[in-house]
Write a protein that holds these residues in place. Structure first.
Motif, mmCIF file in Angstrom:
data_model
loop_
_atom_site.group_PDB
_atom_site.id
_atom_site.type_symbol
_atom_site.label_atom_id
_atom_site.label_comp_id
_atom_site.label_asym_id
_atom_site.label_seq_id
_atom_site.Cartn_x
_atom_site.Cartn_y
_atom_site.Cartn_z
ATOM 1 N N UNK A 1 0.839 -1.202 0.000
ATOM 2 C CA UNK A 1 0.000 0.000 0.000
ATOM 3 C C UNK A 1 0.872 1.248 0.000
ATOM 4 N N UNK A 2 0.205 2.388 -0.065
ATOM 5 C CA UNK A 2 0.860 3.701 -0.011
ATOM 6 C C UNK A 2 1.969 3.863 -1.036
ATOM 7 N N UNK A 3 1.679 3.771 -2.312
ATOM 8 C CA UNK A 3 0.395 3.519 -2.977
ATOM 9 C C UNK A 3 0.127 2.021 -3.135
ATOM 10 N N UNK A 4 -1.114 1.703 -3.526
ATOM 11 C CA UNK A 4 -1.479 0.306 -3.705
ATOM 12 C C UNK A 4 -0.827 -0.253 -4.968
ATOM 13 N N UNK A 5 -0.202 -1.418 -4.816
ATOM 14 C CA UNK A 5 0.429 -2.085 -5.940
ATOM 15 C C UNK A 5 0.627 -3.556 -5.599
ATOM 16 N N UNK A 6 0.827 -4.355 -6.627
ATOM 17 C CA UNK A 6 1.037 -5.796 -6.479
ATOM 18 C C UNK A 6 2.389 -6.133 -7.096
ATOM 19 N N UNK A 7 3.199 -6.864 -6.373
ATOM 20 C CA UNK A 7 4.541 -7.243 -6.820
ATOM 21 C C UNK A 7 4.565 -8.738 -7.098
ATOM 22 N N UNK A 8 5.103 -9.105 -8.254
ATOM 23 C CA UNK A 8 5.274 -10.517 -8.607
ATOM 24 C C UNK A 8 6.771 -10.767 -8.768
ATOM 25 N N UNK A 9 7.337 -11.597 -7.920
ATOM 26 C CA UNK A 9 8.752 -11.942 -7.988
ATOM 27 C C UNK A 9 8.930 -13.274 -8.699
ATOM 28 N N UNK A 10 9.932 -13.298 -9.592
ATOM 29 C CA UNK A 10 10.285 -14.499 -10.346
ATOM 30 C C UNK A 10 11.783 -14.703 -10.264
ATOM 31 N N UNK A 11 12.279 -15.897 -10.594
ATOM 32 C CA UNK A 11 13.726 -16.020 -10.799
ATOM 33 C C UNK A 11 14.129 -15.084 -11.941
#
Length: 410
Positions: free
Chosen positions: A66-76
């Motif tokens: 949050x702060x700001x709202x976001x989505x993180x996708x981690x990959x190799x």
């Protein structure tokens, strides 16, 4: 002549074998790095679906911030083969996404949201005949209260066993005490998952700043008077606090951050030099600092317990001498750069850049030009133009230290 011809002819089988070996080796190396071959986003009745096409099954981890709202996708660490325009799509609560190398061994996708968002589902679809595997992530809008109560991290079952590297970005080695050369840090702005400004031709600010920094390093070190370290020497994300920490770790005497911004008025052309201040010289300076200080947010970094440190860039009395030296360096840079490139009419400006907050290393931020201006954008991609900048930096730094040495004699 016949003997010579026969001699060379005898080498052909060996040469072909070597060539085949090199091609096979190259293919093997390329195949060793996983690839994201496609990405798309679609609106469903109760969710937004993101689909990433993979050339093989991969472990993954998803984090909501949050702060700001976001989505993180981690990959190799992977190779990204998705066109830039696919990443700017705005669908539902998602306003776009970006990709880059977050740290060695770890690639990252950051999905921006204009409201609280939660992961409804996530799964891998096995590859049907002739089709790529697909990572599917369904996002749904939720209330702020629901966001706070939902799990913030989820992952595939094989994430913890994936053998991924999660070490921090490598810092340059400390220079030997016996080396009498002065230490200068060049900081190529942005990098990895944070591209910075994107020019009209599609060139990234992070690419321009790294090219200029590498050429400037060559020029400075060729003089024999300086040892130069880059805060990053590849397309990788480096946290703001880690950038100026490189200067502290190496007892640097100067820190120069390189950037190339954009502006709404595409007719405005020219570079400028910034030094630290708690009050910007104008609204544009304040707006620029605000954007640059969000680099860690753009890269999807979790700033829990860290954001206040980034935002506290007000000048302390203990920094007064350092700020004076930064001012002198800025004046030397302006004097030399104006003969090499076009500068703005008001070329020395002040703003609260987090990356300039070192209390004991004179620091400046050089805006090399505007990528929103077609002339600046073209010039900044020209190797000869980049070398002109590097030579101007060398002359500026020489004059800065000559003045400093002269003052220290008394």
């Amino acid at each position: 002549m016949q003997r010579a011809t026969a001699k060379y002819r005898s080498f052909w089988p060996l040469a072909l074998l070597v060539l085949l070996f090199m091609v096979t080796l190259g293919q093997g190396i390329a195949a060793a790095v996983p690839t994201v071959t496609g990405a798309r986003i679609g609106l469903h009745p109760d969710s937004v679906r993101l689909v990433f096409e993979l050339d093989r099954a991969l472990p993954y981890r998803i984090i909501t911030l949050d702060d700001p709202y976001r989505v993180v996708v981690d990959l190799p660490e992977v190779t990204w083969q998705v066109p830039e325009n696919h990443m700017r799509a705005s669908v539902g609560m998602v306003s776009g996404f970006r990709f880059g190398l977050f740290q060695p061994g770890n690639s990252r996708i950051v999905i921006d949201s204009n409201s609280p968002v939660a992961v409804k589902e996530h799964f891998i679809i096995p590859a049907p005949a002739g089709k790529p595997r697909r990572l599917v992530i369904d996002l749904e809008s939720v209330s702020a209260a629901a966001f706070a109560s939902r799990p913030r991290s989820m992952q595939s079952s094989d994430w913890s066993q994936s053998g991924r590297r999660t070490t921090a970005s490598p810092r340059p080695p400390k220079h030997p005490p016996s080396d009498s050369r002065r230490v200068v840090i060049l900081d190529p702005g942005h990098g990895g998952v944070d591209p910075g400004t994107i020019g009209g031709s599609g060139v990234y600010e992070k690419t321009i700043t790294l090219q200029v920094a590498r050429r400037a390093k060559e020029i400075l070190e060729a003089s024999g008077r300086y040892r130069v370290y880059l805060t990053r020497n590849q397309d990788i994300y480096v946290r703001l606090r880690d950038r100026f920490q490189v200067a502290h770790d190496n007892n640097a005497e100067l820190f120069i951050s390189l950037h190339a911004d954009s502006i709404r008025n595409r007719n405005i052309q020219g570079g400028s030099i910034y030094t630290l201040s708690d009050k910007g010289s104008d609204k544009e300076a304040d707006d620029l600092a605000a954007r640059e200080n969000k680099s860690d947010i753009i890269a999807g970094a979790d700033l829990t317990g860290y954001a206040p440190e980034v935002s506290r860039v007000l000048i302390d009395l203990a920094q007064s001498d350092t700020n004076k030296e930064s001012w002198h360096l800025a004046r030397q840079l302006i004097g030399e750069l104006k003969g090499a490139i076009k500068l703005l009419k008001v070329s020395h400006r002040y703003a609260g850049f987090a990356v300039l907050k070192s209390p004991n290393v004179p620091s400046v931020l050089v805006e090399l030009g505007y990528l929103s201006n077609r002339i600046d954008e073209k010039n900044l991609q020209d190797p000869a133009y980049q070398r002109r900048i590097g030579n101007a930096l060398l002359r500026s730094i020489d004059k800065y230290f000559a003045r400093k040495d002269e003052n220290n004699r008394f």
